[in-house]
Motif scaffolding. Sequence first.
Motif, PDB file in Angstrom:
ATOM      1  N   GLY A  83      47.088  29.708 -26.412  1.00 25.88           N
ATOM      2  CA  GLY A  83      46.555  31.065 -26.424  1.00 25.88           C
ATOM      3  C   GLY A  83      47.479  32.085 -25.816  1.00 25.88           C
ATOM      4  O   GLY A  83      47.367  33.284 -26.114  1.00 25.88           O
ATOM      5  N   ALA A  89      46.365  38.050 -28.349  1.00 27.40           N
ATOM      6  CA  ALA A  89      45.519  37.291 -27.417  1.00 27.40           C
ATOM      7  C   ALA A  89      46.008  37.626 -26.017  1.00 27.40           C
ATOM      8  O   ALA A  89      46.696  36.832 -25.361  1.00 27.40           O
ATOM      9  N   ASP A  90      45.695  38.806 -25.535  1.00 22.76           N
ATOM     10  CA  ASP A  90      46.317  39.358 -24.328  1.00 22.76           C
ATOM     11  C   ASP A  90      45.614  38.954 -23.045  1.00 22.76           C
ATOM     12  O   ASP A  90      46.019  39.377 -21.958  1.00 22.76           O
ATOM     13  N   PRO A  93      42.714  32.626 -22.213  1.00 24.05           N
ATOM     14  CA  PRO A  93      41.477  32.033 -22.733  1.00 24.05           C
ATOM     15  C   PRO A  93      40.829  31.068 -21.750  1.00 24.05           C
ATOM     16  O   PRO A  93      39.653  30.732 -21.891  1.00 24.05           O
ATOM     17  N   THR A 139      38.662  38.769 -23.425  1.00 24.59           N
ATOM     18  CA  THR A 139      38.711  37.337 -23.138  1.00 24.59           C
ATOM     19  C   THR A 139      38.092  36.533 -24.289  1.00 24.59           C
ATOM     20  O   THR A 139      38.638  35.503 -24.715  1.00 24.59           O
ATOM     21  N   SER A 142      40.531  36.421 -27.147  1.00 29.45           N
ATOM     22  CA  SER A 142      41.642  35.492 -26.927  1.00 29.45           C
ATOM     23  C   SER A 142      41.190  34.046 -27.118  1.00 29.45           C
ATOM     24  O   SER A 142      41.930  33.216 -27.681  1.00 29.45           O
ATOM     25  N   GLN A 146      42.645  31.312 -29.862  1.00 31.33           N
ATOM     26  CA  GLN A 146      43.120  29.970 -29.540  1.00 31.33           C
ATOM     27  C   GLN A 146      42.380  28.910 -30.348  1.00 31.33           C
ATOM     28  O   GLN A 146      42.998  27.943 -30.830  1.00 31.33           O
ATOM     29  N   SER A 203      44.649  45.327 -28.894  1.00 33.09           N
ATOM     30  CA  SER A 203      43.774  44.160 -28.748  1.00 33.09           C
ATOM     31  C   SER A 203      42.467  44.526 -28.049  1.00 33.09           C
ATOM     32  O   SER A 203      41.394  44.026 -28.424  1.00 33.09           O
TER      33      SER A 203
END
Length: 602
Positions: A83, A89-90, A93, A139, A142, A146, A203
Amino acid sequence: MALLVHPERGADEGPSGYRHRLASANFLTFKDLNDLEMIGEVDAMSAYRNNPQVGAGNFDPWVRKYSRFCPACLKTGQTWLVGWELLFADACPACGSWLVDTCSVCVANVNWHRANLHRCDCGHFLKAESFSSAPPALTRLSRAFQKVALRLASTELPIFNGLQLEQCGRLVRLLGSYGNGDGGRLPQKTGQVDTLKMSWPISTMAAEILDSWPLGFHRLLDTLRLQSSPAPQGKLPSAFGGFYSALYKGFKDSQFAFLRTEFENYLSQHWSGAIGKRNLRLKETVLKTMAWIPASQACHLLGISRRRLNDLIEQGQVQGQVRTTDGNRNFIVVLRADVQKLSPTMDDGVPLADAARRLGFSKQRLLALLPIICPDAKKLGAQGCPWAIPVASVETWENLIQRQVAIEQPDSKNVAFAHLLRYWPWTDDQIADLLVAIFSNEVTPIGAIRTTSGIGTLVLAVDQVDKWFSGKQKAICAEVTIPELALRMGVKQEVAYSLVRSGLMQATVRKVGRRNEQRVKLTHLEEFERRYVYGRDIAKLLGRSPRATADFLLSEEVHPVTGPGVDHCRQLLYMRDDVAACFLRHGFGMPPLIHSLTTVTR
């Protein structure tokens, strides 16, 4: 060249992180391992090769230039998560912290070609970086990224299920870049999105939109419309900028059908501009569910004319708005909900021409009879609008005619209603009263002529009609002709006709036999005499000449409503209240005489 050591790859370990660990275990650099991978000796991406869309097309979902990481998770000794290597995907995860891609010591972006996976090129330990919590929606985004990379179902964002990794990234870029844009045409052409500085606004915005789907998407579309030109209602590209083209050109894949469908749902609820059938991008069902529809479609649904629809809009029964296209062409749209609500109760009846044809009358004849035989008939709007005759009234007469016994021709003791209309010297009111009597069974037809149609085919017994007429129609007529009116008023006939033409005296056209005749109700005459007084009668009361009386009243700002100098009428006529007020101002003390002016000259 074969590698000596093959450490086990973690289940959620990223490909580049695994390369670094593999290179370190074999005393190689990250670049050396990349070179081996290029010649097929090493395949660190093998865990993700089953997804044919990974890195495909013009969008690469992997962060390849710089390295992102979570300091909190590095402290616990976890492997480099997949992730952390995915674009947009900042957030971590695993723990929900913001990812970091910059060294706080040398202030440089951490790159993949560093010597040690856990140290910056300057030697600073990456796990020593500070960290903070990311927004919950980011979150969840992200974690969904993943899971897509690991080919797992996403419970955080079910909307990602069925999408490839590359498609998820494109979707986030589209929503986030337009959500953060300023109305520009191509905000998704943002550069350096592989740095957190550039990617986190995109994002974060996309996460908020997807986390509250579809309401978040609708809010985005509302924002795009507010950023558009002042009058965007005519065309979709003008209202939504580049988003409209980007949606239908760049997201044609069947997996994005949900995105296009939700856009069309938004249009159905909120779009009040025009959408023509030539628009092949939108489904035909969109046109059938639009909240605002063109006036022509509303007329078709209601079965009415455009003029009738305009009347309904003016009366407030249907909400309408005027729109202007880019070519300055105005068009009207109306609220579909109002049209659907009105449709079941909409009964504009039968037009006058159709009713006349079905009942066997001329339009002029039926128009004269309507007030008596069908009081429910109404005009569909202001003066000049067509008549609407209730369907039930027309059908009742048709049923009555169909129930009659068929007769070839009436004999001398009977008369066809068509013959009575044409040759008997009856007024329209008398004919209408006879029809009412037939409808109420006071006069019973003995049959109907077989060879023709309409009310004129009814056959009546002459004796029965005469008996009815003598009992109902011998009362003193409450109307007078224009010559009789002139005698009652003590004026010449041309004065009486002039008063009728000017509208000061209300007259009704009656059909007597085969000719028309104007008649004035006595109640209208009484109302006329209460409101007006002739100049000649005022002159008699004052003992002055008509000329002197006219000059005197003119000097007192009392003007005639008709007469020489005003129109072609030969008698001066004044408002009674104006003359009485003038007399009171001069102390004539003559209001009682003014009140009795009409009786003075008779």
